[in-house]
Motif scaffolding. Structure first.
Motif, mmCIF file in Angstrom:
data_model
loop_
_atom_site.group_PDB
_atom_site.id
_atom_site.type_symbol
_atom_site.label_atom_id
_atom_site.label_comp_id
_atom_site.label_asym_id
_atom_site.label_seq_id
_atom_site.Cartn_x
_atom_site.Cartn_y
_atom_site.Cartn_z
ATOM 1 N N ASN A 15 0.814 -1.219 0.071
ATOM 2 C CA ASN A 15 0.036 -0.068 -0.108
ATOM 3 C C ASN A 15 0.802 1.053 0.180
ATOM 4 O OD1 ASN A 15 -2.684 1.431 0.262
ATOM 5 N ND2 ASN A 15 -1.726 2.093 2.278
ATOM 6 N N THR A 16 1.753 0.985 0.638
ATOM 7 C CA THR A 16 2.920 2.288 0.782
ATOM 8 C C THR A 16 3.456 2.653 -0.700
ATOM 9 O OG1 THR A 16 3.609 1.869 2.999
ATOM 10 C CG2 THR A 16 5.096 3.257 1.812
ATOM 11 N N ILE A 17 3.960 1.545 -1.381
ATOM 12 C CA ILE A 17 4.510 1.620 -2.562
ATOM 13 C C ILE A 17 3.230 2.019 -3.443
ATOM 14 C CG2 ILE A 17 5.314 0.309 -4.586
ATOM 15 C CD1 ILE A 17 6.597 -1.811 -2.537
ATOM 16 N N LYS A 18 2.493 1.715 -3.352
ATOM 17 C CA LYS A 18 1.209 2.253 -4.360
ATOM 18 C C LYS A 18 0.807 3.709 -4.092
ATOM 19 C CE LYS A 18 -3.809 1.319 -5.520
ATOM 20 N NZ LYS A 18 -4.910 0.538 -5.107
ATOM 21 N N THR A 19 0.922 4.225 -2.935
ATOM 22 C CA THR A 19 0.633 5.621 -2.415
ATOM 23 C C THR A 19 1.858 6.417 -3.130
ATOM 24 O OG1 THR A 19 -0.827 4.854 -0.570
ATOM 25 C CG2 THR A 19 0.185 7.061 -0.470
ATOM 26 N N ASN A 20 2.947 6.083 -2.744
ATOM 27 C CA ASN A 20 4.014 6.730 -3.308
ATOM 28 C C ASN A 20 4.241 6.990 -4.815
ATOM 29 O OD1 ASN A 20 5.126 7.092 -0.661
ATOM 30 N ND2 ASN A 20 6.424 5.300 -0.909
ATOM 31 N N ASN A 21 3.599 5.987 -5.566
ATOM 32 C CA ASN A 21 3.754 5.820 -6.780
ATOM 33 C C ASN A 21 2.748 6.863 -7.445
ATOM 34 O OD1 ASN A 21 5.797 4.040 -7.176
ATOM 35 N ND2 ASN A 21 4.604 2.257 -7.540
ATOM 36 N N LYS A 22 1.624 6.828 -6.842
ATOM 37 C CA LYS A 22 0.445 7.488 -7.123
ATOM 38 C C LYS A 22 0.749 9.172 -6.681
ATOM 39 C CE LYS A 22 -4.446 8.618 -5.803
ATOM 40 N NZ LYS A 22 -5.499 8.213 -4.859
ATOM 41 N N TYR A 23 1.531 9.473 -5.802
ATOM 42 C CA TYR A 23 1.810 11.020 -5.675
ATOM 43 C C TYR A 23 3.207 11.454 -5.919
ATOM 44 C CZ TYR A 23 -2.592 10.766 -3.067
ATOM 45 O OH TYR A 23 -3.729 11.033 -2.497
ATOM 46 N N GLY A 24 3.744 10.367 -6.802
ATOM 47 C CA GLY A 24 5.232 10.637 -7.497
ATOM 48 C C GLY A 24 6.461 10.763 -6.154
ATOM 49 N N PHE A 25 6.148 10.250 -5.030
ATOM 50 C CA PHE A 25 7.184 9.926 -4.176
ATOM 51 C C PHE A 25 8.348 8.853 -4.279
ATOM 52 C CE2 PHE A 25 3.597 11.771 -1.036
ATOM 53 C CZ PHE A 25 3.959 12.953 -1.537
ATOM 54 N N ALA A 26 9.374 8.909 -3.792
ATOM 55 C CA ALA A 26 10.263 7.845 -3.999
ATOM 56 C C ALA A 26 10.112 6.576 -2.886
ATOM 57 C CB ALA A 26 11.561 8.592 -3.790
ATOM 58 N N ASN A 27 10.185 5.538 -3.475
ATOM 59 C CA ASN A 27 10.177 4.397 -2.771
ATOM 60 C C ASN A 27 11.530 3.792 -2.218
ATOM 61 O OD1 ASN A 27 7.192 3.418 -2.673
ATOM 62 N ND2 ASN A 27 7.456 3.273 -4.920
ATOM 63 N N ILE A 28 11.425 3.083 -1.178
ATOM 64 C CA ILE A 28 12.840 2.529 -0.645
ATOM 65 C C ILE A 28 13.137 1.521 -1.752
ATOM 66 C CG2 ILE A 28 14.030 1.019 1.044
ATOM 67 C CD1 ILE A 28 11.595 2.236 3.106
ATOM 68 N N VAL A 29 14.616 1.430 -1.919
ATOM 69 C CA VAL A 29 15.100 0.616 -2.933
ATOM 70 C C VAL A 29 14.893 -0.690 -2.527
ATOM 71 C CG1 VAL A 29 17.248 -0.636 -3.646
ATOM 72 C CG2 VAL A 29 17.125 1.994 -3.044
ATOM 73 N N PRO A 30 14.093 -1.657 -3.331
ATOM 74 C CA PRO A 30 13.332 -2.897 -3.551
ATOM 75 C C PRO A 30 14.045 -3.837 -2.585
ATOM 76 C CG PRO A 30 12.962 -2.103 -5.380
ATOM 77 C CD PRO A 30 14.185 -1.226 -4.946
ATOM 78 N N TRP A 31 15.576 -4.179 -2.845
ATOM 79 C CA TRP A 31 16.130 -5.075 -2.065
ATOM 80 C C TRP A 31 16.493 -4.728 -0.546
ATOM 81 C CZ3 TRP A 31 20.806 -4.412 0.354
ATOM 82 C CH2 TRP A 31 21.584 -3.165 0.180
ATOM 83 N N GLN A 32 16.558 -3.448 -0.360
ATOM 84 C CA GLN A 32 16.712 -3.004 1.039
ATOM 85 C C GLN A 32 15.336 -3.163 1.922
ATOM 86 O OE1 GLN A 32 18.135 1.030 0.981
ATOM 87 N NE2 GLN A 32 20.005 0.581 0.056
ATOM 88 N N MET A 33 14.130 -2.755 1.146
ATOM 89 C CA MET A 33 12.772 -3.139 1.985
ATOM 90 C C MET A 33 12.718 -4.549 2.169
ATOM 91 S SD MET A 33 9.156 -2.239 0.282
ATOM 92 C CE MET A 33 9.158 -0.302 0.571
ATOM 93 N N ALA A 34 13.045 -5.212 1.179
ATOM 94 C CA ALA A 34 12.987 -6.805 1.251
ATOM 95 C C ALA A 34 13.694 -7.285 2.513
ATOM 96 C CB ALA A 34 13.556 -7.503 0.262
ATOM 97 N N VAL A 35 15.031 -6.934 2.665
ATOM 98 C CA VAL A 35 15.802 -7.175 3.703
ATOM 99 C C VAL A 35 15.402 -6.760 5.166
ATOM 100 C CG1 VAL A 35 18.181 -6.934 5.002
ATOM 101 C CG2 VAL A 35 18.028 -7.100 2.345
ATOM 102 N N LYS A 36 14.886 -5.385 5.143
ATOM 103 C CA LYS A 36 14.073 -4.947 6.504
ATOM 104 C C LYS A 36 12.816 -5.790 6.606
ATOM 105 C CE LYS A 36 10.945 -2.190 6.189
ATOM 106 N NZ LYS A 36 10.049 -1.044 6.152
ATOM 107 N N ASP A 37 12.086 -6.203 5.620
ATOM 108 C CA ASP A 37 11.042 -7.048 6.166
ATOM 109 C C ASP A 37 11.349 -8.348 6.670
ATOM 110 O OD1 ASP A 37 9.253 -4.678 5.360
ATOM 111 O OD2 ASP A 37 8.956 -5.476 3.573
ATOM 112 N N VAL A 38 12.394 -8.955 5.892
ATOM 113 C CA VAL A 38 12.656 -10.242 6.386
ATOM 114 C C VAL A 38 13.113 -10.105 7.741
ATOM 115 C CG1 VAL A 38 14.276 -12.242 6.075
ATOM 116 C CG2 VAL A 38 13.166 -11.081 4.015
#
Length: 392
Positions: A197-220
């Motif tokens: 949902n955060t990624i979707k919201t950021n994309n909608k308003y043009g905000f930057a997302n966290i680098v995917p692999w870094q987000m994946a490491v954090k979540d793991v």
């Protein structure tokens, strides 16, 4: 084209993950020092039972810290609320729920008292809360006549020592509670959906997302901690009632601070009170409700602590305001206010809890434990200040 790509992703703020990593490292160190004794199902359960009330206090204390101040009186409010509830139940035979309401009302009253002097008479919070600390402790000794009230009935103690019903299955030579597994699965799904949902919201308003692999490491990392925690609880007696109380408190205040106008006003005030006032925020009102809220949560913490101990005594809660304050700063709150999160305060409280638990299991004296906790607190604040200077 290259510029747009760079703006599309940003690196993970290491400060937000740093204390979680620190928590894991500290736990691992004590795992080695205690020969794995700190990772037993019994001890993981004890961590919740021993630190539940600290997490509740840290949640409320964070709001005070965000405004740039602290509340020194919470330990005395914990004792006063618990003493009143215990006396009403044990000596006057009041229904437990009604006694709890009286305790919460006392916390509310102390919060209104503090909030009035701080918000409307402009008395420094340090002075007001120091006064409530002394007055509250004195009233507790007077009320209890320096004696312990107890034992508390089971329906009172249940909130501090009880567990949810379990569904046990055979697992690794022992048993495992499927309710714990189910809760861990729900947390996993919620975390994934939140990230999407955060990624979707950021994309909608043009905000930057966290680098995917870094987000994946954090979540793991987070999910490994969650599953480890709930599997251990499942191997013991299941989910403590205390954990349910903590989950509700943390979820509510996380929502308030991150998703509501009231939460944004607290951050704005801590960042720059004068600018917040000029922008139309009623800073007196914000100050008032922050300290009223702290009084209510302190009373709730008193109920939980007395339930776990099975009684109330004049010394209970003595000094725990320092653990609550330290939890906020260790969890990333700025000493000057305006920066910090509820989740960070919870992680900070867990760091303090793991330190206390591990040092006790290693046979370290309480005097030396205070030295270590003080050093950790100072290190966290120094790290925050030096990081800010580098950014500037």
């Amino acid at each position: 084209m290259g510029t747009d790509t760079k703006k599309k992703y940003v690196n993970l703020d290491l400060k937000s993950l740093g204390m979680i990593v620190a928590l894991v490292v500290i736990f691992a160190i004590f795992y080695v020092l205690t020969g794995g004794a700190n990772a037993t199902p019994t001890n993981i359960n004890n961590l919740i039972m021993q630190n539940g009330y600290i997490i509740i206090l840290a949640t409320g204390m964070l709001l005070c810290v965000l405004t740039g101040y602290i509340d020194l009186g919470v330990g005395s409010v914990v004792a006063l609320g618990a003493a009143c509830a215990a006396k009403l139940v044990v000596e006057q035979q009041w229904p437990v729920a009604l006694a709890w309401l009286v305790a919460i009302a006392i916390g509310l009253g102390v919060g209104v008292f503090s909030g009035f002097f701080i918000a409307y008479l402009d008395i420094p919070p340090f002075v007001v809360t120091l006064a409530t600390m002394l007055m509250g402790r004195g009233l507790t000794y007077t009320l209890l006549k320096s004696l312990t009230v107890g034992p508390l009935p089971q329906d009172y103690a249940f909130i501090g020592t009880g567990f949810l019903p379990t569904i046990k299955i055979d697992f690794a030579g022992g048993t495992l509670d499927l309710v714990c597994v189910g809760v861990a699965a729900v947390v996993t799904v919620c975390l994934i959906l939140t990230e999407l949902n955060t990624i979707k919201t950021n994309n909608k308003y043009g905000f930057a997302n966290i680098v995917p692999w870094q987000m994946a490491v954090k979540d793991v990392v987070i999910l490994l901690i969650v599953w480890f925690f709930f599997i251990k609880l499942g191997q013991y007696n299941g989910i403590p009632i205390q954990l349910i109380v903590l989950g509700v408190v943390v979820a509510v205040y996380h929502f308030i601070t991150s998703r509501t106008v009231a939460g944004r006003q607290i951050y704005a005030m801590g960042g720059n009170a004068k600018a917040a006032r000029l922008s139309g925020i009623n800073t007196r009102h914000v100050f008032f409700w922050v300290y009223v809220n702290m009084g209510v949560l302190a009373a709730l913490a008193g109920i939980v602590l007395s339930a776990r101990q099975g009684g109330a005594n004049p010394k209970m809660g003595d000094g725990i305001e320092m653990d609550a304050i330290a939890s906020c700063y260790i969890g990333g709150a700025a000493a000057s206010g305006g920066v910090g999160t509820i989740i960070g305060a919870v992680v900070g409280a867990l760091v303090m809890g793991v330190l206390n638990n591990g040092m006790s299991m290693c046979g370290m004296s309480t005097d030396l434990q205070k030295v270590v906790k003080g050093a950790v607190l100072l290190g966290a604040v120094v790290l925050d200040v030096t990081t800010k200077k580098k950014k500037n």
